[in-house]
Design an enzyme around this catalytic site. Structure first.
Site, mmCIF file in Angstrom:
data_model
loop_
_atom_site.group_PDB
_atom_site.id
_atom_site.type_symbol
_atom_site.label_atom_id
_atom_site.label_comp_id
_atom_site.label_asym_id
_atom_site.label_seq_id
_atom_site.Cartn_x
_atom_site.Cartn_y
_atom_site.Cartn_z
ATOM 1 N N ALA A 123 42.954 -43.757 31.308
ATOM 2 C CA ALA A 123 43.311 -42.852 32.413
ATOM 3 C C ALA A 123 42.200 -41.797 32.513
ATOM 4 O O ALA A 123 42.442 -40.588 32.484
ATOM 5 C CB ALA A 123 44.673 -42.215 32.213
ATOM 6 N N HIS B 3 36.872 -36.854 29.909
ATOM 7 C CA HIS B 3 36.336 -38.034 29.202
ATOM 8 C C HIS B 3 34.887 -38.298 29.620
ATOM 9 O O HIS B 3 34.030 -38.596 28.790
ATOM 10 C CB HIS B 3 37.150 -39.283 29.548
ATOM 11 C CG HIS B 3 38.597 -39.221 29.184
ATOM 12 N ND1 HIS B 3 39.603 -39.191 30.120
ATOM 13 C CD2 HIS B 3 39.212 -39.196 27.978
ATOM 14 C CE1 HIS B 3 40.768 -39.176 29.511
ATOM 15 N NE2 HIS B 3 40.570 -39.171 28.209
HETATM 16 P P1 AMP Z 1 42.501 -38.888 25.123
HETATM 17 O O1 AMP Z 1 42.211 -40.017 26.058
HETATM 18 O O2 AMP Z 1 43.471 -37.891 25.661
HETATM 19 O O3 AMP Z 1 42.848 -39.366 23.731
HETATM 20 O O4 AMP Z 1 41.143 -38.097 24.964
HETATM 21 C C1 AMP Z 1 39.954 -38.725 24.540
HETATM 22 C C2 AMP Z 1 38.936 -37.678 24.219
HETATM 23 O O5 AMP Z 1 38.664 -36.897 25.391
HETATM 24 C C3 AMP Z 1 39.410 -36.692 23.147
HETATM 25 O O6 AMP Z 1 38.326 -36.423 22.259
HETATM 26 C C4 AMP Z 1 39.783 -35.474 23.953
HETATM 27 O O7 AMP Z 1 39.658 -34.258 23.233
HETATM 28 C C5 AMP Z 1 38.760 -35.535 25.071
HETATM 29 N N1 AMP Z 1 39.233 -34.762 26.230
HETATM 30 C C6 AMP Z 1 40.430 -34.865 26.851
HETATM 31 N N2 AMP Z 1 40.532 -33.947 27.845
HETATM 32 C C7 AMP Z 1 39.366 -33.255 27.845
HETATM 33 C C8 AMP Z 1 38.856 -32.167 28.626
HETATM 34 N N3 AMP Z 1 39.561 -31.606 29.617
HETATM 35 N N4 AMP Z 1 37.616 -31.702 28.344
HETATM 36 C C9 AMP Z 1 36.889 -32.253 27.325
HETATM 37 N N5 AMP Z 1 37.313 -33.270 26.567
HETATM 38 C C10 AMP Z 1 38.535 -33.774 26.811
#
Ligand code: AMP
Length: 290
Positions: free
Chosen positions: A32, A37
């Site tokens: 998503a 990301h």
């Molecule tokens: P997730 O798909 O939620 O597991 O996130 C994957 C990676 O993206 C993780 O390292 C999160 O910390 C990073 N991430 C998610 N949202 C953000 C954001 N708004 N800014 C920077 N990194 C993000």
């Protein structure tokens, strides 16, 4: 971009890159994909070649009453976004590849995993560290990229990597926000129009802390009063926790000093969101990064 579904093939491709002394970069995600990301992927592309992005909605990091079933799965647009950024490999394994029948092992970072997000979501970090160690073992990247949006997670992963002699460097990237300050999150798509407006309270509460710091306030309890005032002014937002913690130990501090985080989690309607601000002291100056 090549899409890889099996652990064996991912290992082979990664081993080949390492053998050729290429700088393998890795960005683990649950898909998503949004600009948060993509910022990690751009950072990886700047420093590494090839770049591997994983998309795996990890069942082990969701509690029994959490949103695993309804978590957004958008593989086609995700794949297009990755193609667009010239990502080399997408690793998208089915759950049985990562957790085959008979799987029994868990990775736990003690102490750090039990507070804050860990207290509100029992077992969450155990699921995160288990899957991240597996992914780091499979890909063995030179650099692995994580977001400061999940500050406690990043701290725990760095601890795990150090404790277990993982050779990957853990890189932590800044938070990407919407123009009105809301931190990007895959869960933002659960918000209806009025919740979406109310959700800016998280960012505004961190801004209030930042203003208090600029005005010379250092006392954690008083800084958190300023934060709560903003949250309490939004009836549809209910605070789960707000703490100011040392950036290393994640234990609460009595006053802002050295490097610390303001961390908060709140429910907006039915959606649980987290956010944080980084406070850094250099000499007499305090800088707050939202
Ligand atoms: P997730 O798909 O939620 O597991 O996130 C994957 C990676 O993206 C993780 O390292 C999160 O910390 C990073 N991430 C998610 N949202 C953000 C954001 N708004 N800014 C920077 N990194 C993000």
């Amino acid at each position: 971009m090549e899409t890889i579904h099996t652990v064996a093939w991912m290992k082979q491709v990664a081993a080949e890159a390492r053998k050729n002394e290429r700088i393998l970069g890795f960005v683990p995600t649950m898909g998503a994909l949004h600009e948060g990301h993509l910022s990690l992927i751009r950072a990886a592309k700047n420093q590494c070649s090839p770049v591997v992005v994983s998309i795996f909605v990890n069942p082990k990091q969701f509690g029994p009453s959490e949103d695993f079933q309804r978590y957004p799965r958008t593989l086609d647009p995700d794949r297009a976004a990755l193609e667009n950024l010239c990502v080399d490999y997408l690793f998208a394994p089915p759950a049985e590849e990562i957790y085959p029948p008979g799987f029994r092992t868990a990775v736990v970072v003690e102490g750090l995993s039990e507070r804050l997000e860990g207290r509100s979501r029992p077992g969450h970090f155990r699921g995160v560290t288990t899957v991240v160690l597996k992914l780091l073992e499979i890909v063995q990247p030179r650099l692995a990229f994580f977001g400061r949006k999940d500050a406690q997670q990043a701290r725990i992963i760095r601890q795990m990597a150090g404790d277990l002699n993982v050779d990957s460097e853990i890189v932590v990237c800044p938070i990407v926000r919407e123009p009105d300050g809301l931190a990007l999150s895959s869960r933002n798509r659960y918000l209806n129009e009025s919740d979406r407006r109310a959700a800016t309270a998280l960012y505004r509460s961190l801004e209030a802390v930042s203003r208090e710091i600029s005005a010379g306030e250092r006392d954690a309890a008083r800084l958190l009063i300023a934060l709560r005032r903003v949250i309490d002014s939004e009836p549809s937002v209910s605070l789960d926790y707000a703490e100011i913690v040392d950036a290393d130990t994640f234990e609460p501090v009595a006053s802002a000093r050295k490097v610390c985080y303001v961390l908060l989690a709140a429910r907006v309607g039915g959606t649980r969101l987290i956010d944080n601000a980084l406070i850094e002291q250099t000499g007499a100056n305090f800088q707050v990064t939202l």
